[in-house]
Design an enzyme around this catalytic site. Structure first.
Site, PDB file in Angstrom:
ATOM      1  N   ASP A   1      -1.516  12.996   3.250  1.00  0.00           N
ATOM      2  CA  ASP A   1      -1.791  11.586   3.523  1.00  0.00           C
ATOM      3  C   ASP A   1      -0.623  11.014   4.306  1.00  0.00           C
ATOM      4  OD1 ASP A   1      -3.171   8.962   3.075  1.00  0.00           O
ATOM      5  OD2 ASP A   1      -1.296   8.527   2.038  1.00  0.00           O
TER       6      ASP A   1
ATOM      7  N   GLU B   1      -6.195  13.429   7.692  1.00  0.00           N
ATOM      8  CA  GLU B   1      -7.174  12.464   8.164  1.00  0.00           C
ATOM      9  C   GLU B   1      -7.132  12.420   9.672  1.00  0.00           C
ATOM     10  OE1 GLU B   1      -7.892   8.506   5.645  1.00  0.00           O
ATOM     11  OE2 GLU B   1      -5.820   9.092   5.966  1.00  0.00           O
TER      12      GLU B   1
ATOM     13  N   CYS C   1     -11.526   7.766  -6.727  1.00  0.00           N
ATOM     14  CA  CYS C   1     -10.732   8.413  -7.767  1.00  0.00           C
ATOM     15  C   CYS C   1     -10.885   9.922  -7.584  1.00  0.00           C
ATOM     16  CB  CYS C   1     -11.235   7.992  -9.149  1.00  0.00           C
ATOM     17  SG  CYS C   1     -10.564   9.015 -10.474  1.00  0.00           S
TER      18      CYS C   1
ATOM     19  N   CYS D   1     -12.757  11.509 -10.923  1.00  0.00           N
ATOM     20  CA  CYS D   1     -14.178  11.355 -11.250  1.00  0.00           C
ATOM     21  C   CYS D   1     -15.025  10.972 -10.048  1.00  0.00           C
ATOM     22  CB  CYS D   1     -14.352  10.308 -12.354  1.00  0.00           C
ATOM     23  SG  CYS D   1     -14.058   8.627 -11.773  1.00  0.00           S
TER      24      CYS D   1
ATOM     25  N   CYS E   1      -8.177   4.184 -13.026  1.00  0.00           N
ATOM     26  CA  CYS E   1      -9.614   4.230 -12.755  1.00  0.00           C
ATOM     27  C   CYS E   1     -10.404   3.907 -14.029  1.00  0.00           C
ATOM     28  CB  CYS E   1      -9.979   5.614 -12.235  1.00  0.00           C
ATOM     29  SG  CYS E   1     -11.746   5.848 -11.975  1.00  0.00           S
TER      30      CYS E   1
ATOM     31  N   CYS F   1     -12.369   5.760 -15.383  1.00  0.00           N
ATOM     32  CA  CYS F   1     -12.428   6.981 -16.198  1.00  0.00           C
ATOM     33  C   CYS F   1     -11.139   7.169 -16.993  1.00  0.00           C
ATOM     34  CB  CYS F   1     -12.680   8.203 -15.323  1.00  0.00           C
ATOM     35  SG  CYS F   1     -11.247   8.696 -14.328  1.00  0.00           S
TER      36      CYS F   1
ATOM     37  N   ASP G   1      -0.997   7.245  -2.992  1.00  0.00           N
ATOM     38  CA  ASP G   1      -0.890   8.198  -1.881  1.00  0.00           C
ATOM     39  C   ASP G   1      -1.266   9.617  -2.295  1.00  0.00           C
ATOM     40  OD1 ASP G   1      -0.030   6.081  -0.347  1.00  0.00           O
ATOM     41  OD2 ASP G   1       2.100   6.493  -0.687  1.00  0.00           O
TER      42      ASP G   1
HETATM   43 ZN    ZN Z   1     -11.836   8.147 -12.146  1.00  0.00          ZN
END
Ligand code: ZN
Length: 374
Positions: free
Chosen positions: A184, A268, A321, A324, A340, A342, A349
């Site tokens: 990243d 990217e 995330c 998940c 998150c 989850c 990053d």
């Molecule tokens: Zn998650």
């Protein structure tokens, strides 16, 4: 082992430009004179060998009229005779038409230097009969350990100078390994790897940037057309050049390490998501760094038998995330860590780098087509 030719722009000093122009003129003259002699021989039903052309060249150099041929490097002249020889061989084998005369206006001005006619030391190229190396714009560096075997210098109609370098690289692809990494490119850290490692912008960059800003302000205060302004401009240019040298050095270390340690590297596509309208100096520099990093990764992965995966630039790598797959609604730049739904607690990053790797691998699976693999 890779064999290839790379072409670069260069800026000759006035002395070098004069020497090269004279060489181009001599190359054209020798080619045309030898062509004339060969054409005459052909019409009389004789063939001329390269050895005979070469002996004729030696004789011309001894005459008062053509003595100036001694002033330029003999290698480009010999190479012109070799090209002519090849052109006639192709003509005799019916692969090509009869060679034509080189005209001052229509033909590309060029000169070819073989290994004995240039010096290559620590990335500096000095041609025979020249006192200093050429000022080459290395838009793409020669690989480590590359040895130039032939140099062609040319000038196009617009007066731009180019040097083509043929290299034989002793690059062996690295043995294949398992490791894969997502990268990243960010602002707080220059790059973050999916392994969790962050590489910051080098310490000296902040100081360099301050120095550059100061020099630019000084330049802006100088009166246009004045000698002081010219001086201030050259100070700015020097600081700029030193900064980009140091930055490039830093990026080379990072990319070489990434390529050595990983079989697959995912990045990217040039990150529009970071590119804002209101660009300051720091941002301009990170944009330039990312571009350079990308291009280094592209050619180094090719050289060393690694794989570069490029993820679509609209991929929301920061919002997903990596545990998940849930997507966060918004992710302002100020958010460096988040939790998150989850329950996973994520570093912005590192999470993005993990997503980039996963997306790169998924894209590659799709590109390979269904039905392939287990
Ligand atoms: Zn998650």
């Amino acid at each position: 082992m890779r064999c290839g030719t790379d072409k670069y722009r260069f800026y000759p000093s006035p002395g070098q430009a004069e020497e090269l122009s004279r060489t181009f003129g001599c190359v054209r003259l020798v080619y045309n004179k030898a062509l004339e002699a060969r054409t005459r021989a052909y019409e009389e039903g004789r063939r001329v060998s390269y050895g005979q052309s070469s002996a004729a060249l030696t004789a011309w150099k001894r005459t008062a009229e053509l003595g100036f041929l001694n002033e330029v490097s003999c290698v480009p002249l010999q190479q012109a005779l070799r090209h002519l020889q090849a052109a006639f061989e192709n003509f005799f084998a019916r692969r090509a038409r009869r060679p034509v005369f080189k005209s001052r206006k229509k033909s590309r001005a060029s000169a070819e230097y073989t290994r004995s006619a240039f010096r290559w030391r620590e990335g500096r190229l000095t041609l025979a009969k020249m006192d200093g190396p050429l000022d080459i714009v290395w838009s793409r560096p020669l690989p480590e350990g590359a040895e130039p075997s032939m140099i062609t210098v040319s000038r196009d109609a617009a007066g731009r100078w180019y040097v083509s370098i043929r290299v034989e690289e002793k690059i062996e692809p690295l043995p294949a390994i398992e490791a894969m990494v997502g990268v990243d490119m960010g602002i707080t850290a220059l790059v973050t790897f999916s392994t969790g490692e962050k590489i910051l912008n080098p310490q000296y960059e902040r100081a360099d940037r301050r120095k550059l800003a100061r020099a630019q302000r000084a330049l802006a205060r100088k009166i246009k057309g004045s000698g002081n302004r010219a001086k201030a401009r050259s100070v700015v240019a020097r600081i700029h050049a030193r900064m980009s040298d140091r930055r490039r050095d830093h990026l080379h270390k990072i990319t070489t390490r990434l390529v050595r340690e990983n079989q697959v590297i995912a990045v990217e596509d040039l990150t529009v998501r970071h590119m804002v309208k209101n660009r300051n100096l720091a941002r301009a520099i990170s944009d330039a760094s990312w571009r350079e990093l990308r291009s280094m990764l592209a050619y180094k992965t090719t050289w060393y038998g690694r794989e570069l995966l490029v993820v679509d630039r609209w991929f929301p790598s920061s919002k997903l995330c990596s545990e998940c797959g849930a997507r966060a609604a918004s992710m302002p730049l100020s958010v460096r860590e988040w939790v998150c739904v989850c329950g996973a607690s994520l570093d912005r990053d590192v999470n993005a780098a993990e997503n980039i790797l996963a997306a790169g691998l998924a894209e590659r699976r799709n590109a390979c087509g269904a039905g392939v693999g287990p």
